[in-house]
Design an enzyme around this catalytic site. Structure first.
Site, PDB file in Angstrom:
ATOM      1  N   LYS A 198      -9.534 -12.687 -15.828  1.00 36.58           N
ATOM      2  CA  LYS A 198      -9.619 -12.900 -17.278  1.00 36.58           C
ATOM      3  C   LYS A 198      -8.996 -14.233 -17.704  1.00 36.58           C
ATOM      4  O   LYS A 198      -9.564 -14.972 -18.506  1.00 36.58           O
ATOM      5  CB  LYS A 198      -8.900 -11.755 -17.998  1.00 36.58           C
ATOM      6  CG  LYS A 198      -9.180 -11.692 -19.473  1.00 36.58           C
ATOM      7  CD  LYS A 198     -10.491 -11.008 -19.712  1.00 36.58           C
ATOM      8  CE  LYS A 198     -10.828 -10.890 -21.168  1.00 36.58           C
ATOM      9  NZ  LYS A 198     -12.048 -10.086 -21.353  1.00 36.58           N
TER      10      LYS A 198
ATOM     11  N   GLY B  32       0.850  -1.181   0.000  1.00 38.74           N
ATOM     12  CA  GLY B  32       0.000   0.000   0.000  1.00 38.74           C
ATOM     13  C   GLY B  32       0.888   1.234   0.000  1.00 38.74           C
ATOM     14  O   GLY B  32       2.064   1.148   0.319  1.00 38.74           O
TER      15      GLY B  32
ATOM     16  N   ASP C  64     -15.780 -12.540 -22.591  1.00 44.12           N
ATOM     17  CA  ASP C  64     -16.587 -12.646 -21.370  1.00 44.12           C
ATOM     18  C   ASP C  64     -18.030 -13.056 -21.664  1.00 44.12           C
ATOM     19  O   ASP C  64     -18.557 -13.980 -21.027  1.00 44.12           O
ATOM     20  CB  ASP C  64     -16.567 -11.322 -20.586  1.00 44.12           C
ATOM     21  CG  ASP C  64     -15.140 -10.915 -20.235  1.00 44.12           C
ATOM     22  OD1 ASP C  64     -14.260 -11.793 -20.255  1.00 44.12           O
ATOM     23  OD2 ASP C  64     -14.917  -9.728 -19.956  1.00 44.12           O
TER      24      ASP C  64
ATOM     25  N   CYS D 131       5.388  -6.044   1.649  1.00 42.04           N
ATOM     26  CA  CYS D 131       5.753  -4.619   1.644  1.00 42.04           C
ATOM     27  C   CYS D 131       5.041  -3.884   2.791  1.00 42.04           C
ATOM     28  O   CYS D 131       5.349  -4.116   3.944  1.00 42.04           O
ATOM     29  CB  CYS D 131       5.463  -4.014   0.272  1.00 42.04           C
ATOM     30  SG  CYS D 131       6.351  -2.481   0.021  1.00 42.04           S
ATOM     31  N   TYR D 132       4.049  -3.052   2.506  1.00 42.20           N
ATOM     32  CA  TYR D 132       3.300  -2.386   3.581  1.00 42.20           C
ATOM     33  C   TYR D 132       2.759  -3.424   4.563  1.00 42.20           C
ATOM     34  O   TYR D 132       2.770  -3.228   5.781  1.00 42.20           O
ATOM     35  CB  TYR D 132       2.155  -1.565   2.996  1.00 42.20           C
ATOM     36  CG  TYR D 132       1.315  -0.831   4.022  1.00 42.20           C
ATOM     37  CD1 TYR D 132       1.695   0.408   4.491  1.00 42.20           C
ATOM     38  CD2 TYR D 132       0.140  -1.408   4.524  1.00 42.20           C
ATOM     39  CE1 TYR D 132       0.933   1.080   5.445  1.00 42.20           C
ATOM     40  CE2 TYR D 132      -0.626  -0.751   5.473  1.00 42.20           C
ATOM     41  CZ  TYR D 132      -0.225   0.497   5.926  1.00 42.20           C
ATOM     42  OH  TYR D 132      -0.981   1.143   6.866  1.00 42.20           O
TER      43      TYR D 132
ATOM     44  N   GLU E 108       4.811 -11.093  -5.981  1.00 37.46           N
ATOM     45  CA  GLU E 108       3.769 -11.307  -6.993  1.00 37.46           C
ATOM     46  C   GLU E 108       4.161 -10.801  -8.383  1.00 37.46           C
ATOM     47  O   GLU E 108       3.537 -11.178  -9.366  1.00 37.46           O
ATOM     48  CB  GLU E 108       2.455 -10.646  -6.545  1.00 37.46           C
ATOM     49  CG  GLU E 108       2.439  -9.117  -6.513  1.00 37.46           C
ATOM     50  CD  GLU E 108       3.040  -8.513  -5.246  1.00 37.46           C
ATOM     51  OE1 GLU E 108       3.788  -9.225  -4.530  1.00 37.46           O
ATOM     52  OE2 GLU E 108       2.786  -7.319  -4.973  1.00 37.46           O
TER      53      GLU E 108
ATOM     54  N   HIS F 173       8.151  -7.477  -3.555  1.00 35.15           N
ATOM     55  CA  HIS F 173       6.877  -7.928  -4.129  1.00 35.15           C
ATOM     56  C   HIS F 173       7.039  -9.283  -4.808  1.00 35.15           C
ATOM     57  O   HIS F 173       7.450  -9.336  -5.967  1.00 35.15           O
ATOM     58  CB  HIS F 173       6.355  -6.888  -5.124  1.00 35.15           C
ATOM     59  CG  HIS F 173       5.875  -5.645  -4.449  1.00 35.15           C
ATOM     60  ND1 HIS F 173       4.592  -5.513  -3.982  1.00 35.15           N
ATOM     61  CD2 HIS F 173       6.525  -4.512  -4.116  1.00 35.15           C
ATOM     62  CE1 HIS F 173       4.462  -4.341  -3.397  1.00 35.15           C
ATOM     63  NE2 HIS F 173       5.619  -3.709  -3.464  1.00 35.15           N
TER      64      HIS F 173
END
Ligand code: XMP
Length: 513
Positions: free
Chosen positions: A369, A55, A230, A82-83, A174, A172
């Site tokens: 997605k 964040g 979609d 992180c945060y 991710e 991070h």
């Protein structure tokens, strides 16, 4: 819900969706929840673990987003990123301060050293690149925590309390820049949280089909099929669940790409549904004749679309359910996640006002997605539909600059097809997110054989982007551009010049109109 759940508690970081996607890629279901979610609500979800996201704030700032300290007493494993890592330290007796020296403030790729005895790094290399982005620094590590990673500049890159299952990383994991980052997330899930890996699209499909059958009963279901990923996957799922009760209305406005209408129709032939292909080309082209203003084009197409859809819907009588292809990023962005990132989102703008129905069904509401595409494959949709790139609602009308005629559309369709064909032959689809041709309204002088020509200029556009809000133009190899150019001027009448659009967004937009 039968599968295990991890909660991604959202503190407003920019990579929050990415964390959730990584968790799901590891075969574990997760949901992004705002940091204000109550402990009771968390308990009710019966999670196997919690991830605190990054964040933009500083944990020592009294106005920063905080957690109820009782969250650390729930007996659940926690991974702070992180945060989120600083939040763990701050709450459990450590100290986080603003990094005053440049050495403690880290941005970008950083060589990092790991203690592979820690469960988070088990089985992974002891050294690797991590992606850092933090201005605060964990000056004091909380009691009971061990330091399990460091960089050359910073001794406190990762902390853990194995007994309680608390882990914090300053970088991070991710993002792709972090080597083995997904492996670390996987370790948290499987080594620490005891995940079984019960999130698969096959299971999801079966569960969703059961849920749709239960909800719909004997009711009538209506869906506006655009031919995009979609709405197509939503249609296939509902078709599989309650086929004979489903009507799919596919408004063919004559503004699709080459063969697209037929491809969509063919993909749904295997289900016993009421497939309505409303051939409205003449209607749309009539309304658009002589119109050059992009916003007018959009407005006309939007209005006519509703009108045609409404007329078709009326033919089937009372409808009980309307299906919409809303997907999880839309849900998170519209404020179900962190309130700080609210953006209103209308998936099929306007439709519900015009058709009388009891309830909306959004069967893809919890899927990303790539999961939607996976589900489409599970349902047996062809690859050309499942991998389809985004295509604007107004279709080729906003890719023929100036006034629109059938001839111009046919010219553009063929040129656009050749461009896509050459990209596919060069196996470059993975390097670009949207690519297409634009027929400009500019003509210029050329020479063909011994004769002078005075024909249209075609523009090629390709962008690489993650969110379509910003985009970079794709560096397509010259040889590929050359092949596209040679083929188009030879095979497509009325085009004698090709240009490649080398503007990013901003300042340009992706579409030309
Ligand atoms: P722009 O041109 O705004 O496009 O950079 C961003 C993304 O949105 C798509 N786009 C549209 N989609 N109706 C749509 O459904 C529209 O009117 C429309 N205009 C642009 C565009 O293709 C790109 O993916």
């Amino acid at each position: 819900m039968s599968h295990q759940t991890v909660i991604v508690l959202d503190f407003g970081g920019q990579y929050n969706q990415l964390i959730a996607r990584r968790v799901r890629e590891c075969g574990v279901y997760c949901e992004v929840k705002p940091y204000t979610t109550s402990l009771d609500a968390i308990r009710a979800m019966d999670p196997i673990g919690i991830i605190f996201t990054g964040g933009p704030n500083s944990v020592y700032d009294p106005a920063s987003p905080q957690v109820d300290p009782a969250i650390f007493e729930m007996g659940l494993p926690i991974l702070g990123i992180c945060y989120g890592c600083q939040l763990i330290a701050h709450n459990l007796g450590g100290r986080v301060v603003a990094a005053t020296e440049d050495s403690a403030r880290e941005y970008g790729k950083t060589e990092t050293y790991f203690d592979t005895d820690c469960r988070l790094f088990k089985g992974l290399p002891a050294q690797g690149i991590t992606w850092m982005s933090h201005g605060d620094y964990m000056e004091k590590v909380p009691e009971g925590f061990a330091l399990v990673a460091h960089s050359d500049a910073c001794p406190n890159v990762a902390i853990c309390d194995e007994a309680r299952g608390f882990y914090g990383v300053q970088y991070h994991p991710e993002v792709n820049h972090t080597e083995n980052g997904t492996g670390m997330i996987r370790n948290f899930l499987y080594e620490v949280c005891g995940a079984k890996g019960d999130w698969t699209m096959g299971d999801y499909k079966d569960t969703a089909i059961r849920a749709i059958r239960e909800k719909v009963g004997g009711g009538k279901v209506l869906l506006a099929l655009s031919g995009g990923v979609d709405s197509s996957v939503a249609a296939a799922l509902v078709a599989e669940a309650v086929g004979s009760q489903l009507t799919c209305v596919f408004v063919d406005h004559g503004l699709m790409r080459l063969n697209e209408g037929d491809e969509v129709e063919a993909a749904f032939a295997k289900w016993d549904i009421n497939f309505v292909r409303a051939d409205a080309e003449a209607l749309f082209l009539g309304k658009l004749a002589g119109v050059t203003d992009p916003e007018r084009k959009r407005k006309i197409i939007g209005e006519e679309f509703i009108r045609v859809f409404e007329a078709e819907a009326k033919k089937i009588g009372q409808v009980d359910y309307l299906v919409q292809g809303t997907i999880y990023p839309d849900v998170i962005e519209s404020g179900a996640g962190n309130a700080a990132v609210i953006k209103s989102h209308h998936n099929v703008g306007g439709l519900p006002d015009y058709v009388d129905f009891k309830e909306i069904i959004e069967p893809l509401r919890m899927l990303f997605k790539d999961e939607v595409r996976q589900l489409g494959r599970e349902l047996g949709l062809p690859e050309y539909l499942v991998m389809r790139q985004p295509f604007p609602g107004p279709g080729l009308a906003i890719r023929v600059i100036g006034d629109i005629t059938k001839e111009k559309l046919d010219t553009l369709r063929l040129a656009d097809f050749i461009f896509r064909d050459e990209i596919a032959k060069a196996h470059l689809e993975g390097t670009m997110n949207q690519y297409f041709a634009v027929l400009t309204n500019m003509r210029s002088v050329g020479v063909m054989g011994d004769g002078r020509t005075y024909d249209y200029t075609l523009a090629l556009r390709s962008v690489t982007t993650t969110d379509f809000m910003t985009a970079d133009w794709t560096r397509i190899p010259y040889e590929v551009l050359d092949r596209v150019s040679v083929r188009i001027v030879n095979e497509v009448p009325n085009i004698n010049r090709i240009v490649y659009d080398i503007t990013s967004k901003p300042p340009a937009t992706i579409e030309w109109e």
